[in-house]
Write a protein that holds these residues in place. Structure first.
Motif, mmCIF file in Angstrom:
data_model
loop_
_atom_site.group_PDB
_atom_site.id
_atom_site.type_symbol
_atom_site.label_atom_id
_atom_site.label_comp_id
_atom_site.label_asym_id
_atom_site.label_seq_id
_atom_site.Cartn_x
_atom_site.Cartn_y
_atom_site.Cartn_z
ATOM 1 N N LEU A 160 -40.284 -47.900 -48.438
ATOM 2 C CA LEU A 160 -41.241 -48.999 -48.336
ATOM 3 C C LEU A 160 -40.636 -50.157 -47.538
ATOM 4 C CD1 LEU A 160 -44.063 -49.983 -49.322
ATOM 5 C CD2 LEU A 160 -42.891 -51.035 -51.254
ATOM 6 N N GLN A 161 -39.370 -50.477 -47.802
ATOM 7 C CA GLN A 161 -38.729 -51.579 -47.079
ATOM 8 C C GLN A 161 -38.580 -51.244 -45.596
ATOM 9 O OE1 GLN A 161 -34.599 -52.551 -48.075
ATOM 10 N NE2 GLN A 161 -35.121 -54.723 -47.951
ATOM 11 N N LEU A 162 -38.260 -50.005 -45.274
ATOM 12 C CA LEU A 162 -38.154 -49.591 -43.883
ATOM 13 C C LEU A 162 -39.453 -49.852 -43.132
ATOM 14 C CD1 LEU A 162 -37.112 -48.043 -41.389
ATOM 15 C CD2 LEU A 162 -37.657 -45.913 -42.591
ATOM 16 N N HIS A 163 -40.575 -49.578 -43.782
ATOM 17 C CA HIS A 163 -41.862 -49.699 -43.105
ATOM 18 C C HIS A 163 -42.487 -51.083 -43.189
ATOM 19 C CE1 HIS A 163 -41.697 -45.267 -43.188
ATOM 20 N NE2 HIS A 163 -42.467 -45.365 -42.141
ATOM 21 N N THR A 164 -42.226 -51.803 -44.279
ATOM 22 C CA THR A 164 -42.958 -53.053 -44.508
ATOM 23 C C THR A 164 -42.070 -54.272 -44.667
ATOM 24 O OG1 THR A 164 -42.993 -52.955 -46.946
ATOM 25 C CG2 THR A 164 -44.658 -51.653 -45.763
ATOM 26 N N ARG A 217 -47.052 -54.337 -48.681
ATOM 27 C CA ARG A 217 -47.064 -55.276 -47.567
ATOM 28 C C ARG A 217 -47.545 -54.534 -46.315
ATOM 29 N NH1 ARG A 217 -46.764 -58.552 -51.058
ATOM 30 N NH2 ARG A 217 -45.142 -60.124 -51.418
ATOM 31 N N PRO A 218 -47.972 -55.265 -45.293
ATOM 32 C CA PRO A 218 -48.416 -54.596 -44.062
ATOM 33 C C PRO A 218 -47.277 -53.819 -43.408
ATOM 34 C CG PRO A 218 -49.180 -56.879 -44.118
ATOM 35 C CD PRO A 218 -48.193 -56.730 -45.236
ATOM 36 N N SER A 219 -47.604 -52.655 -42.873
ATOM 37 C CA SER A 219 -46.625 -51.835 -42.179
ATOM 38 C C SER A 219 -46.270 -52.455 -40.834
ATOM 39 C CB SER A 219 -47.198 -50.432 -41.965
ATOM 40 O OG SER A 219 -46.293 -49.608 -41.276
ATOM 41 N N ARG A 250 -46.266 -39.413 -45.045
ATOM 42 C CA ARG A 250 -45.960 -39.009 -46.416
ATOM 43 C C ARG A 250 -46.830 -39.755 -47.419
ATOM 44 N NH1 ARG A 250 -40.037 -39.644 -48.069
ATOM 45 N NH2 ARG A 250 -40.855 -38.535 -49.874
ATOM 46 N N LYS A 251 -47.086 -41.029 -47.165
ATOM 47 C CA LYS A 251 -47.806 -41.854 -48.133
ATOM 48 C C LYS A 251 -48.477 -43.016 -47.410
ATOM 49 C CE LYS A 251 -44.037 -42.193 -50.420
ATOM 50 N NZ LYS A 251 -43.028 -42.506 -51.456
ATOM 51 N N PRO A 252 -49.486 -43.652 -48.028
ATOM 52 C CA PRO A 252 -50.232 -44.732 -47.364
ATOM 53 C C PRO A 252 -49.383 -45.926 -46.951
ATOM 54 C CG PRO A 252 -51.469 -43.912 -49.236
ATOM 55 C CD PRO A 252 -50.121 -43.258 -49.302
ATOM 56 N N SER A 253 -48.246 -46.160 -47.613
ATOM 57 C CA SER A 253 -47.426 -47.314 -47.243
ATOM 58 C C SER A 253 -46.959 -47.231 -45.796
ATOM 59 C CB SER A 253 -46.203 -47.404 -48.164
ATOM 60 O OG SER A 253 -45.370 -46.260 -48.025
ATOM 61 N N VAL A 254 -46.952 -46.025 -45.231
ATOM 62 C CA VAL A 254 -46.530 -45.844 -43.846
ATOM 63 C C VAL A 254 -47.501 -46.515 -42.885
ATOM 64 C CG1 VAL A 254 -46.242 -44.098 -42.044
ATOM 65 C CG2 VAL A 254 -45.281 -43.710 -44.307
ATOM 66 N N TYR A 255 -48.788 -46.523 -43.222
ATOM 67 C CA TYR A 255 -49.777 -47.037 -42.275
ATOM 68 C C TYR A 255 -50.667 -48.130 -42.855
ATOM 69 C CZ TYR A 255 -52.587 -43.531 -44.772
ATOM 70 O OH TYR A 255 -53.208 -42.777 -45.739
ATOM 71 N N SER A 256 -50.344 -48.647 -44.030
ATOM 72 C CA SER A 256 -51.191 -49.641 -44.683
ATOM 73 C C SER A 256 -51.147 -50.985 -43.964
ATOM 74 C CB SER A 256 -50.735 -49.837 -46.138
ATOM 75 O OG SER A 256 -51.441 -50.914 -46.726
ATOM 76 N N SER A 257 -52.309 -51.644 -43.907
ATOM 77 C CA SER A 257 -52.356 -53.017 -43.397
ATOM 78 C C SER A 257 -52.285 -54.022 -44.542
ATOM 79 C CB SER A 257 -53.640 -53.255 -42.586
ATOM 80 O OG SER A 257 -54.779 -53.137 -43.422
ATOM 81 N N GLU A 264 -40.943 -48.809 -20.813
ATOM 82 C CA GLU A 264 -41.930 -49.639 -21.499
ATOM 83 C C GLU A 264 -42.320 -49.068 -22.855
ATOM 84 O OE1 GLU A 264 -46.093 -48.063 -19.496
ATOM 85 O OE2 GLU A 264 -44.997 -49.658 -18.471
ATOM 86 N N THR A 265 -41.593 -48.036 -23.294
ATOM 87 C CA THR A 265 -41.822 -47.428 -24.607
ATOM 88 C C THR A 265 -40.530 -47.496 -25.403
ATOM 89 O OG1 THR A 265 -43.450 -45.893 -23.675
ATOM 90 C CG2 THR A 265 -42.572 -45.373 -25.853
ATOM 91 N N LEU A 266 -40.561 -48.114 -26.563
ATOM 92 C CA LEU A 266 -39.389 -48.206 -27.424
ATOM 93 C C LEU A 266 -39.422 -47.051 -28.418
ATOM 94 C CD1 LEU A 266 -36.869 -49.750 -28.296
ATOM 95 C CD2 LEU A 266 -38.324 -51.164 -29.755
ATOM 96 N N VAL A 267 -38.474 -46.130 -28.290
ATOM 97 C CA VAL A 267 -38.379 -44.980 -29.187
ATOM 98 C C VAL A 267 -37.310 -45.292 -30.233
ATOM 99 C CG1 VAL A 267 -37.990 -42.492 -29.372
ATOM 100 C CG2 VAL A 267 -38.996 -43.455 -27.276
ATOM 101 N N VAL A 268 -37.661 -45.103 -31.506
ATOM 102 C CA VAL A 268 -36.756 -45.412 -32.617
ATOM 103 C C VAL A 268 -36.655 -44.187 -33.519
ATOM 104 C CG1 VAL A 268 -36.285 -46.975 -34.552
ATOM 105 C CG2 VAL A 268 -37.515 -47.831 -32.532
ATOM 106 N N TRP A 269 -35.417 -43.809 -33.885
ATOM 107 C CA TRP A 269 -35.174 -42.646 -34.757
ATOM 108 C C TRP A 269 -34.380 -43.090 -35.977
ATOM 109 C CZ3 TRP A 269 -30.887 -40.465 -36.968
ATOM 110 C CH2 TRP A 269 -30.943 -39.129 -37.389
ATOM 111 N N GLY A 270 -34.785 -42.623 -37.180
ATOM 112 C CA GLY A 270 -34.013 -42.915 -38.385
ATOM 113 C C GLY A 270 -34.812 -42.665 -39.644
ATOM 114 N N GLY A 271 -34.153 -42.864 -40.796
ATOM 115 C CA GLY A 271 -34.790 -42.683 -42.095
ATOM 116 C C GLY A 271 -34.499 -43.845 -43.018
ATOM 117 N N GLU A 272 -34.861 -43.703 -44.298
ATOM 118 C CA GLU A 272 -34.771 -44.833 -45.226
ATOM 119 C C GLU A 272 -33.346 -45.184 -45.619
ATOM 120 O OE1 GLU A 272 -36.225 -41.406 -47.995
ATOM 121 O OE2 GLU A 272 -36.176 -41.882 -45.858
ATOM 122 N N PHE A 273 -32.411 -44.278 -45.449
ATOM 123 C CA PHE A 273 -30.973 -44.543 -45.611
ATOM 124 C C PHE A 273 -30.221 -43.316 -45.116
ATOM 125 C CE2 PHE A 273 -32.667 -43.922 -50.103
ATOM 126 C CZ PHE A 273 -32.477 -42.553 -50.162
#
Length: 452
Positions: A130-134, A141-143, A168-175, A347-356
């Protein structure tokens, strides 16, 4: 009206366009929001000089083992300590250390900026994800994607500004408390088959297009009349805009999701339909996700999240990590290659990673598994004005904690927003009597050392 009565039109519209727009575009956790200006998806100028126009976030959920992917820690001495259990080599002119498990990604070493000093606050999956996304580990909180579309709008008015593939869950795309118009659009919910994924309820052939347009105009006239009596309710304007977008998407979205016009060699490079499934996470068809991400980027989608799991190797570390890398390595390399060749990477920022990340694999561990580690792990970024071929930050000799070039999720968010032309401490939204922002009251800092 081609024989369609006013009553039939109203009934068809209320069951068609309203359901289509809100189910396709609005998530499950929207809250009432207040704002001084009406919500809009129209493109807006950035607050700062922007280096990137869009973000592709490659989310590796579960906690990728940094010591066996991008953070080489050789096991030395008579009594070996926990460390990398796979071989590493230096790649490219930059000499970045990359694991043998990622041979295709390694070919693009000189495009990568590897952040080996990442750290987070907590080692529980749900809270850290959740912290990673919001930016917040406890409350909805908004993603990140919603904040970016709120700040910049979208380049293409015929497709959503924020798309999450195989979430995986709505927190990924929630406003959350941002107006629902900034909600992400999920495509292929977790445990589904990505080869059959689409935007729900977008197909509609029950009426000719011109009749559907008149039908929508009729409903929207009532919506706008209703909205004039409630000028402070931003949700009504969000519904109006979502219905308009839903109508336009009926033409644009199916074409973007259709890979039949891609060449056989392209499908093979992305390994579409060839990924291995690890755990009970469903068939993410990661290659299809990456190819769709490229197509969405070309179409002007502002934020695209690509999801893969599970990287939570509490047992079978070697076998499952190998399978995960095999599933993601070639598709990511193909995505970087295509973005570069098509002039989109800068002009595209690519980001790779996980929650820890994960601690090193203890040699005597009989389960061949590792735990969670939020004190030190790895992300990488590419394109979007970020330095190439750079290893920034480091962990201690065992990879247990970040000791140099430390980057918190708040700093990562601040840097992403900065590259998009948004000032993280000025991008705010008033909810109730409080001003909220992605980087929170504790703030964050732009990692200027990695900016080209």
């Amino acid at each position: 009206m081609l024989g369609i009565s006013r009553r039939e039109m109203l009934r068809s519209a209320s069951c068609g366009f309203g359901y289509l727009a809100m189910s396709a575009l609005c998530g499950q956790n929207s809250f009432a929001a207040s704002s001084a200006t009406a919500p809009s998806l129209n493109a807006r100028p950035p607050q700062l000089p922007a280096r990137a126009k869009r973000v592709i976030f490659l989310c590796m959920s579960g906690g990728p083992a940094q010591l066996d992917t991008f953070d080489f820690k050789p096991q030395t001495g008579k009594k070996k300590h926990a460390g990398s259990v796979f071989d590493f080599k230096q790649h490219g002119e930059s000499g970045l250390w990359i694991s043998e498990l990622l041979p295709e990604t390694a070919k693009h070493a000189d495009k990568l900026c590897v952040l080996n000093g990442m750290y987070a606050d907590i080692t529980n999956h749900a809270q850290s994800f959740l912290q990673l996304h919001t930016g917040d580990r406890l409350r909805p909180r908004p993603s990140l994607g919603s904040w970016i579309v709120y700040g910049l709008g979208t380049e293409n008015q015929n497709v959503p500004g924020f798309i999450s593939l195989f979430p995986r869950k709505p927190s990924v795309y929630s406003s959350a408390f941002l107006p629902p118009v900034y909600e992400g659009t999920p495509i292929g919910l977790n445990t589904s088959d990505m080869s059959k994924a689409t935007i729900n309820n977008i197909a509609s052939d029950h009426l000719p297009a011109r009749v559907k347009r008149r039908q929508l105009d009729f409903v929207q006239a009532m919506n706008r009349e209703h909205a004039t009596r409630r000028p402070d309710d931003s949700r009504l304007e969000a519904v109006i805009q979502s219905m308009e977008l839903g109508f336009r998407m009926q033409v644009a979205a199916p074409e973007l999701l259709d890979l039949s016009n891609e060449t056989k060699s392209t499908l093979e490079r992305y390994r579409v339909g060839q990924g291995k499934v690890v755990g009970a996470c469903g068939d993410s068809d990661f290659g299809r996700q990456c190819l769709l991400a490229r197509r969405f980027a070309e179409a002007g989608v502002r934020f695209i999240e690509v999801n893969h799991g599970s990287w939570d190797q509490h047992s079978n570390h070697r076998a499952d990590l190998t399978a995960n890398c095999e599933s993601t390595d070639a598709p990511i390399a193909a995505l970087l290659e295509d973005l570069e060749q098509r002039g989109l990477l800068e002009e595209t920022l690519v980001v790779w990673g996980g929650e820890f990340g994960r601690p090193g694999l203890v040699p005597e561990n009989k389960k061949d598994g590792t735990g969670h580690n939020a004190r030190g792990f790895t992300f990488w970024m590419a394109g979007g004005g970020i330095k190439r071929g750079l290893a920034y930050g480091k962990t201690d000799p065992t990879g247990a904690r970040a000791i140099e070039g430390k980057v918190h999720f708040r700093d990562l968010h601040a840097t992403i927003l900065h590259q998009m032309g948004l000032q993280h401490d000025k991008l705010t939204f008033k909810q109730g009597e409080r001003e909220f922002r992605l980087t929170g009251t504790e703030g964050g800092k732009v990692v200027k050392d990695i900016i080209a």
